[in-house]
Motif scaffolding. Structure first.
Motif, short mmCIF file in Angstrom:
data_model
loop_
_atom_site.label_atom_id
_atom_site.label_comp_id
_atom_site.label_asym_id
_atom_site.label_seq_id
_atom_site.Cartn_x
_atom_site.Cartn_y
_atom_site.Cartn_z
N ARG A 141 -62.88 42.91 -73.02
CA ARG A 141 -63.86 43.32 -72.02
C ARG A 141 -63.30 44.45 -71.14
O ARG A 141 -64.00 45.38 -70.72
N ILE A 142 -62.00 44.34 -70.85
CA ILE A 142 -61.38 45.38 -70.00
C ILE A 142 -61.39 46.73 -70.75
O ILE A 142 -61.73 47.79 -70.17
N LEU A 143 -61.04 46.72 -72.01
CA LEU A 143 -61.03 47.98 -72.79
C LEU A 143 -62.43 48.54 -72.92
O LEU A 143 -62.66 49.77 -72.85
N HIS A 144 -63.41 47.66 -73.11
CA HIS A 144 -64.80 48.11 -73.23
C HIS A 144 -65.28 48.72 -71.91
O HIS A 144 -66.00 49.74 -71.89
N ALA A 145 -64.83 48.10 -70.78
CA ALA A 145 -65.24 48.63 -69.47
C ALA A 145 -64.63 50.01 -69.24
O ALA A 145 -65.28 50.91 -68.69
N ARG A 146 -63.38 50.19 -69.65
CA ARG A 146 -62.73 51.48 -69.46
C ARG A 146 -63.45 52.55 -70.32
O ARG A 146 -63.58 53.70 -69.92
N ALA A 147 -63.89 52.09 -71.49
CA ALA A 147 -64.55 53.08 -72.38
C ALA A 147 -65.91 53.49 -71.86
O ALA A 147 -66.37 54.61 -72.05
N THR A 148 -66.58 52.59 -71.20
CA THR A 148 -67.94 52.88 -70.70
C THR A 148 -67.93 53.34 -69.26
O THR A 148 -68.98 53.58 -68.67
N ASP B 180 -61.24 46.04 -62.86
CA ASP B 180 -60.72 45.10 -61.86
C ASP B 180 -61.72 44.00 -61.57
O ASP B 180 -61.37 42.83 -61.34
N ALA B 181 -63.02 44.37 -61.55
CA ALA B 181 -64.04 43.35 -61.28
C ALA B 181 -64.05 42.30 -62.39
O ALA B 181 -64.25 41.10 -62.15
N ILE B 182 -63.84 42.77 -63.62
CA ILE B 182 -63.80 41.81 -64.74
C ILE B 182 -62.62 40.86 -64.60
O ILE B 182 -62.71 39.65 -64.83
N GLU B 183 -61.46 41.41 -64.17
CA GLU B 183 -60.28 40.54 -64.00
C GLU B 183 -60.48 39.52 -62.89
O GLU B 183 -60.09 38.35 -62.99
#
Length: 596
Positions: free
Chosen positions: A11-18, A23-26
């Motif tokens: 999810r973190i990698l997907h968030a960075r890509a989009t 940080d909110a996901i963590e």
């Protein structure tokens, strides 16, 4: 095992890509993890609380149930738990019929030594020997130093002796509390009480057990914890017992007798108001049995002559032959009996001192004059097959059932065979032996109207309901004949104005150990009942080897020895028993009453 990653990398990698905020996901992931941890902790806490609640509930349930059981049960004395042998303590008191103490318990102390703690064994031995004269200082010192670790010195001490031992001041001397048996009246009723001693012992307690007499016979009852607070009530009357023992001791000394016995019994209940044997002893300091195997049992003061003494009781048996013959319808008091001669086989019988009573006498006169020949003829009319069961029904052929440990061993001496010679000799109390207590029970049976009496040392309120032995008429006739023995016969020294006594004398030669009889030693007995008009008590007085030297010649018969002792006992004890004396008319000394 599948492990959950700490960070959601996908999810973190997907968030960075989009272009979203990783940080909110963590933070969201961390929150969810903490919620799971918190939920698990809450569950564990709830389980622990539930477990504690169940434990408390169970504990309170057990405590409540136990309290309910204790509340519903009978109260019991608390007992101290400890290792070793369980030693029972507490022994019931013994009292007389009026509640006066005969035996009780007293707190005392025992003295023992822990030898390893002694500082100066030699000094301790010397000072203990000075306090207790029966101890030897050298022996004590040797025992203190021979390697043993524990040593009894004294099982019982007085308070004064205990204080003196305290003053020695050695730490090896120790005291153990215990109860001891105390007889506050000394020698009084010693043969009834018997005595007590220590059984199982520890340093802090000791068990008191009976060693003789009623203390041993009823030991289980006296030691029963459930009855420890309830005294054992005897039938004895302490005042009457003391009076009888005093008169008996005086009579034994006056007639130079070896010993004597007295029994006073209620003819209706079988209660023994007094039982004395002389010489006596102090149960507080009970002597040891005789060590000499050749000594006679009667030489020991421990010997109870009233119960253990098995004697030929002489002419006191004659009334039984007369009573049985009357019960069988063979004779009446006025039936004439041959008193001239009597022979059985080659055995020819004679009267005492070869008296000649003439050709015939009535049955009443046979008893009054104490005719051996007349009594023998009556016995032959009865026959041995009927005589022996009758004597047994009176209790004369069995050991007394009285509550004394010595009684079962005092069995009468009875011939194995019962030919006519034994029938004759038994009718006047020779050739067989019984105890004075058995004789008392047999006379009580005749005196109370003919029902059998069982002697007892325990206080009982109701009369005995024994089997009938003779009819009331026969019993009344027997007492009437015994009364004539006192008024006109061989027991005239028992005649007094205050109380009417009925009785029969008996003089029996004393047997030798190896066989035969002594020429100058007798056992004298006077068996009596009083008041004669309505008998309430039977009195037996037996003297061993008495001699009367007050006259010009030596006299050894019961009429001169046992009878005066019995008369004095009646004179002194009848008022104590509540019997009113007869009021004899007083002379006017020659004065004439003049009516004005």
């Amino acid at each position: 095992m599948i492990r959950t990653p700490l960070r959601p990398l996908a999810r973190i990698l997907h968030a960075r890509a989009t272009g979203a905020n990783p940080d909110a996901i963590e933070r969201e992931n961390l929150r969810q993890r903490h919620e799971v941890i918190r939920d698990r902790a809450r569950g564990r806490a709830q389980l622990r609380l539930l477990f504690l609640c169940m434990c408390f509930f169970s504990a309170f349930t057990v405590v409540g149930a136990r309290m309910g059981m204790l509340a519903a049960s009978e109260p019991m004395e608390p007992r101290t738990a400890g290792t070793g042998v369980n030693i029972a303590q507490g022994r019931a008191d013994i009292v007389d019929r009026n509640g006066r103490v005969l035996a009780t318990n007293m707190l005392t102390h025992a003295l023992y030594v822990q030898t390893k703690d002694l500082i100066d064994p030699a000094r301790v031995a010397r000072e203990l020997a000075a306090i207790f004269p029966e101890l030897d200082a050298a022996t004590l010192e040797r025992r203190f130093t021979d390697g043993r670790s524990f040593l009894w010195v004294r099982k019982v001490m007085s308070p004064e002796q205990m204080q003196l031992v305290h003053e020695i001041g050695d730490p090896g001397l120790l005291f153990g509390p215990r109860e001891m048996r105390l007889y506050p009246n000394g020698q009084l009723a010693a043969h009834v009480l018997g005595g007590a001693s220590f059984g199982a012992e520890g340093v802090d307690r000791a068990e008191v057990i009976g060693t003789a007499g009623i203390e041993k016979a009823l030991d289980a009852r006296l030691r029963d914890p459930a009855q420890a607070g309830e005294p054992l009530e005897l039938s004895l009357d302490l005042t009457v017992q003391a009076t009888i023992e005093e008169v008996l001791a005086t009579g034994v000394r006056q007639y130079e007798a070896k010993g004597g016995a007295v029994i006073l019994m209620d003819v209706h209940t079988g209660e023994i108001a007094a039982l004395a044997s002389y010489p006596a002893f102090d149960p507080n300091d009970r002597p040891n049995p005789l060590a000499d195997p050749n000594a006679e049992p009667g030489d020991s003061p421990l010997f109870n002559r009233a119960v253990q003494g098995v004697y030929e009781l002489g002419s006191t048996f004659k009334i039984f032959a007369a009573a049985q013959a009357m019960e069988l319808g063979l004779v009446t008091p006025d039936t004439p009996i041959n008193t001239q001669s009597l022979s059985v086989g080659k055995k020819r019988f004679s009267e005492f001192d070869n008296h000649n009573y003439g050709p015939t006498k009535t049955v009443a006169e046979v008893i009054e004059l104490s005719s051996n020949i007349g009594t023998g003829h009556i016995a032959l009319m009865i026959g041995g097959e009927r005589q022996k069961p009758f004597l047994k029904s009176l209790g004369l052929l069995d050991a007394s059932p009285v509550e004394l440990v010595e009684a079962p061993g005092a069995r009468p001496l009875v011939p194995k065979k019962w030919p006519d010679v034994v029938t004759v000799t038994a009718s006047f109390g020779h050739g067989m032996s019984s105890s004075p207590l058995n004789l008392a029970a047999a006379y009580a049976t005749l005196a109370n109207g003919g029902t059998k009496v069982t002697p007892t040392l325990l206080h009982r309120a109701a009369p005995m309901a024994g089997p009938r032995v003779v009819s009331q008429q026969v019993a009344a006739d027997a007492v009437m004949m015994l009364r004539r023995v006192v008024t006109d016969g061989t027991a005239s020294m028992a005649k007094m104005d205050e109380y009417a006594i009925a009785g029969k004398t008996g003089t029996a030669d004393k047997p030798k150990r190896g066989g035969g009889y002594y020429d100058d030693k007798v056992v004298n007995t006077f068996a009596s009942v009083f008041p004669a008009e309505a008998p309430k008590y039977v009195l037996i007085v037996t003297l061993d080897e008495p001699v009367d030297r007050t006259g010009p010649e030596v006299r050894r018969t019961a009429g001169w020895t046992s009878v005066p002792v019995a008369a004095e006992i009646v004179r002194r004890t009848a008022p104590l028993l509540g019997l009113r004396p007869a009021i004899a008319p007083q002379p006017l000394d020659g004065l004439t009453a003049v009516k004005q």
